[in-house]
Design a protein around this motif. Sequence first.
Motif, PDB file in Angstrom:
ATOM      1  N   TRP A  16      31.623   2.238  34.310  1.00  0.00           N
ATOM      2  CA  TRP A  16      31.220   1.861  32.952  1.00  0.00           C
ATOM      3  C   TRP A  16      31.114   0.342  32.830  1.00  0.00           C
ATOM      4  CZ3 TRP A  16      33.377  -0.963  28.920  1.00  0.00           C
ATOM      5  CH2 TRP A  16      32.774  -0.799  27.673  1.00  0.00           C
ATOM      6  N   ILE A  17      32.079  -0.372  33.391  1.00  0.00           N
ATOM      7  CA  ILE A  17      32.039  -1.843  33.365  1.00  0.00           C
ATOM      8  C   ILE A  17      30.825  -2.355  34.132  1.00  0.00           C
ATOM      9  CG2 ILE A  17      33.229  -3.918  34.166  1.00  0.00           C
ATOM     10  CD1 ILE A  17      35.879  -2.466  33.561  1.00  0.00           C
ATOM     11  N   ALA A  18      30.538  -1.733  35.283  1.00  0.00           N
ATOM     12  CA  ALA A  18      29.363  -2.137  36.060  1.00  0.00           C
ATOM     13  C   ALA A  18      28.083  -1.904  35.278  1.00  0.00           C
ATOM     14  CB  ALA A  18      29.320  -1.370  37.381  1.00  0.00           C
ATOM     15  N   GLU A  19      28.040  -0.823  34.523  1.00  0.00           N
ATOM     16  CA  GLU A  19      26.854  -0.523  33.716  1.00  0.00           C
ATOM     17  C   GLU A  19      26.680  -1.542  32.590  1.00  0.00           C
ATOM     18  OE1 GLU A  19      23.475   1.701  32.473  1.00  0.00           O
ATOM     19  OE2 GLU A  19      24.655   1.793  34.312  1.00  0.00           O
ATOM     20  N   GLN A  20      27.769  -2.040  32.020  1.00  0.00           N
ATOM     21  CA  GLN A  20      27.657  -3.050  30.972  1.00  0.00           C
ATOM     22  C   GLN A  20      27.067  -4.337  31.520  1.00  0.00           C
ATOM     23  OE1 GLN A  20      28.398  -1.485  28.030  1.00  0.00           O
ATOM     24  NE2 GLN A  20      28.827   0.065  29.601  1.00  0.00           N
ATOM     25  N   ALA A  21      27.366  -4.637  32.773  1.00  0.00           N
ATOM     26  CA  ALA A  21      26.840  -5.855  33.389  1.00  0.00           C
ATOM     27  C   ALA A  21      25.367  -5.728  33.752  1.00  0.00           C
ATOM     28  CB  ALA A  21      27.648  -6.200  34.640  1.00  0.00           C
ATOM     29  N   ALA A 332      42.705  -5.966  40.349  1.00  0.00           N
ATOM     30  CA  ALA A 332      43.434  -6.673  39.303  1.00  0.00           C
ATOM     31  C   ALA A 332      44.796  -7.151  39.801  1.00  0.00           C
ATOM     32  CB  ALA A 332      43.607  -5.775  38.085  1.00  0.00           C
ATOM     33  N   ALA A 333      45.431  -6.367  40.678  1.00  0.00           N
ATOM     34  CA  ALA A 333      46.743  -6.739  41.209  1.00  0.00           C
ATOM     35  C   ALA A 333      46.643  -7.908  42.185  1.00  0.00           C
ATOM     36  CB  ALA A 333      47.396  -5.538  41.882  1.00  0.00           C
ATOM     37  N   ILE A 334      45.581  -7.930  42.986  1.00  0.00           N
ATOM     38  CA  ILE A 334      45.416  -8.991  43.996  1.00  0.00           C
ATOM     39  C   ILE A 334      44.924 -10.280  43.359  1.00  0.00           C
ATOM     40  CG2 ILE A 334      44.282  -9.605  46.178  1.00  0.00           C
ATOM     41  CD1 ILE A 334      46.243  -7.269  46.391  1.00  0.00           C
ATOM     42  N   ARG A 335      44.075 -10.161  42.333  1.00  0.00           N
ATOM     43  CA  ARG A 335      43.472 -11.302  41.635  1.00  0.00           C
ATOM     44  C   ARG A 335      42.718 -12.236  42.576  1.00  0.00           C
ATOM     45  NH1 ARG A 335      48.100 -13.090  37.177  1.00  0.00           N
ATOM     46  NH2 ARG A 335      48.184 -11.065  36.094  1.00  0.00           N
ATOM     47  N   PRO A 336      41.775 -11.721  43.327  1.00  0.00           N
ATOM     48  CA  PRO A 336      40.992 -12.581  44.209  1.00  0.00           C
ATOM     49  C   PRO A 336      39.996 -13.404  43.396  1.00  0.00           C
ATOM     50  CG  PRO A 336      40.113 -10.381  44.236  1.00  0.00           C
ATOM     51  CD  PRO A 336      41.331 -10.329  43.369  1.00  0.00           C
ATOM     52  N   PRO A 337      39.441 -14.445  43.975  1.00  0.00           N
ATOM     53  CA  PRO A 337      38.406 -15.210  43.256  1.00  0.00           C
ATOM     54  C   PRO A 337      37.177 -14.343  43.022  1.00  0.00           C
ATOM     55  CG  PRO A 337      38.539 -15.878  45.569  1.00  0.00           C
ATOM     56  CD  PRO A 337      39.704 -14.985  45.313  1.00  0.00           C
ATOM     57  N   ARG A 338      36.443 -14.655  41.970  1.00  0.00           N
ATOM     58  CA  ARG A 338      35.255 -13.878  41.619  1.00  0.00           C
ATOM     59  C   ARG A 338      33.996 -14.627  42.010  1.00  0.00           C
ATOM     60  NH1 ARG A 338      36.015  -8.467  40.030  1.00  0.00           N
ATOM     61  NH2 ARG A 338      38.067  -8.298  39.040  1.00  0.00           N
ATOM     62  N   ARG A 339      33.008 -13.853  42.440  1.00  0.00           N
ATOM     63  CA  ARG A 339      31.697 -14.401  42.765  1.00  0.00           C
ATOM     64  C   ARG A 339      30.624 -13.621  42.012  1.00  0.00           C
ATOM     65  NH1 ARG A 339      31.434 -15.155  49.367  1.00  0.00           N
ATOM     66  NH2 ARG A 339      33.081 -16.732  49.575  1.00  0.00           N
ATOM     67  N   PRO A 340      29.540 -14.295  41.627  1.00  0.00           N
ATOM     68  CA  PRO A 340      28.459 -13.562  40.953  1.00  0.00           C
ATOM     69  C   PRO A 340      27.803 -12.568  41.897  1.00  0.00           C
ATOM     70  CG  PRO A 340      27.789 -15.819  41.454  1.00  0.00           C
ATOM     71  CD  PRO A 340      29.253 -15.736  41.744  1.00  0.00           C
ATOM     72  N   GLN A 341      27.451 -11.410  41.354  1.00  0.00           N
ATOM     73  CA  GLN A 341      26.716 -10.365  42.062  1.00  0.00           C
ATOM     74  C   GLN A 341      27.508  -9.682  43.174  1.00  0.00           C
ATOM     75  OE1 GLN A 341      24.061  -9.755  40.460  1.00  0.00           O
ATOM     76  NE2 GLN A 341      24.150 -11.669  39.317  1.00  0.00           N
TER      77      GLN A 341
END
Length: 435
Positions: A16-21, A332-341
Motif C-alpha cells: 500500500w505504501i509503495a502504491e502511494q509513492a 524500520a528496526a535497522i534504519r538504513p539510509p534511504r535512497r530514491p527509487q
Amino acid sequence: MIPRQMPLSFGQRRLWIAEQAAPGSLAYTTPMLLRWRGAVRVDVMRSCLDAVVERHEVLRTTFGTERGVPTQVVGEFRGADVEVVDCRGDAIGVDQAIRAELERPFDLVHGPLFRARIILEADDSGVLLVNMHHIVTDGWSVGILQDELVALYPALAAGDVSPLDELPLQYADFAVWQRELLTQERRSALEGYWRKQLSEAPAYMSLPYDRDPSGVESRDGNTFSFSLDSAVVDGVRALAREENSTLFMVLLAAYKISLSRLTGETDIVVTTSVAGRSHAKLDYLIGFFVNNLVLRTDLSGEPSFRDAVRRVRQTVLDAQDHQDLPFDMLVAAIRPPRRPQQTPFLQTAFVHQPEPIAQYHLGDLAVRPIPAPVAAAPIDLVFSFFEDTGIELQINYRVELFKPETIRNLSEQFSATLSAAVRQDEGGENDRKDR
C-alpha cells in the motif's frame, strides 16, 4: 450490507505504501494466463470465476483510509469483473487483448483488484486471463485459483453445486491474527536477531549497473531465460546431497559468487521470498502472505565452492528460523539510509519457483498455463529457477538499469561458476578433503 473494514496485513501495508509513492504502477500486477483447447462454455467459466470471488473475500476487497490509517474494505459480492473478448480468426487481436489488460493499472481505492478476460481465439480454443493486484494475491494463491477452477468447472457444467469446502477463515481474519501472534516480546527478539545479523551490512548492493539507479523511475522490465547443461545439473544435485543442502542453497551460492566476482564485493546481500503460511488453515486461502527474507553471506577469504555452499546453508537456515518479522519492520528496526527509487536490502532477489504444470483439464477442456508478457520489474534484478527435466532459470531486470549484454554476462558467469565446481568434484581435487 455495511462493508467490513479491517486492518491491513503487514505485507499489504508495505505494498500500500509503495502504491502511494507510484499510483497505478504495473510493478505489482499478478497475472494468470491459461490457454484451453476444446469447446468452452463461457457461461460456466463465468460462473466459476464468480464462485471464486464470492468464496475469497480478499478478491472483492478495496483499500481506503480511516483517520489516516489504511484499511481493507471487504465489499459485498456483486459478481466478478469478467469480460468476454471475441478474437476468433484474429491471432493478433488475442495478443493485443492480453497486452491491453496487462497494461491497465489497478485502483486500490475503487477496485476491482481481480479482473478476468475470457478471450476467444477460435471455436475450440482461447485464453483465460486473470489479472490481480499483488496486494490481494501471491504465487501460491495463483495455484489455489487453478485448483479451484479444476474442481468447479466440471461440477458447474454438470449442473451441480460447488464441490469446494467452506473456508475456515478469510484473509482479513489472518491480518488480525498476524498482529496477535507478533507480540511485543516476539517482535523485540526478532528485531534483535536481525540488527545483529545485518550490522554494517550493505543496504544497497553495488550490482553491475549500466546506469545509476537513483535517477531512474521507470520500472519497465524484461526477462532473460537460460538453462543448465544436463551434466552440470547432475553434478549440482549430487553436490547438494553430499553437503546436506537443498538445490536452492547450492544455486544461491553460485549466484552470490557470481555477484561477488562481478562487483568485487564479498559482503553479499540477496533477498528471497518465503510463503508466510505458518498454519495449515492458510494453505487454501487466496491472499498476500509472502514475506521477504534477507540473506547475508560473507564470501571473504576466497572460499572454495563447497565452503561457500556451507556458509550460504547456515545463512538460509538461520534466516528461516527468524522469518516471522515482516520485511518493513525489519527495515524500520535497522534504519538504513534511504535512497530514491530503491528499497534497502532489496536490489536483487533469488527465488525458487514451483515446477510448472505442463497441462491439466477443466472438464473436457485441455488447459496449459502460458507465460505472461513482462510489463514491469518490481525490483532491480530477480534471479529465479525452477526444476523441470533439468534446471531452467530466468533473470527479470529493469531495462533502464541493465543492458541485455550485462544480463547475459551474469548468466554466463553463473553457469561457469557451477561448471567449474562440478569439474573440480569430478576431478577429485582437494575441495572434498575438508568435509
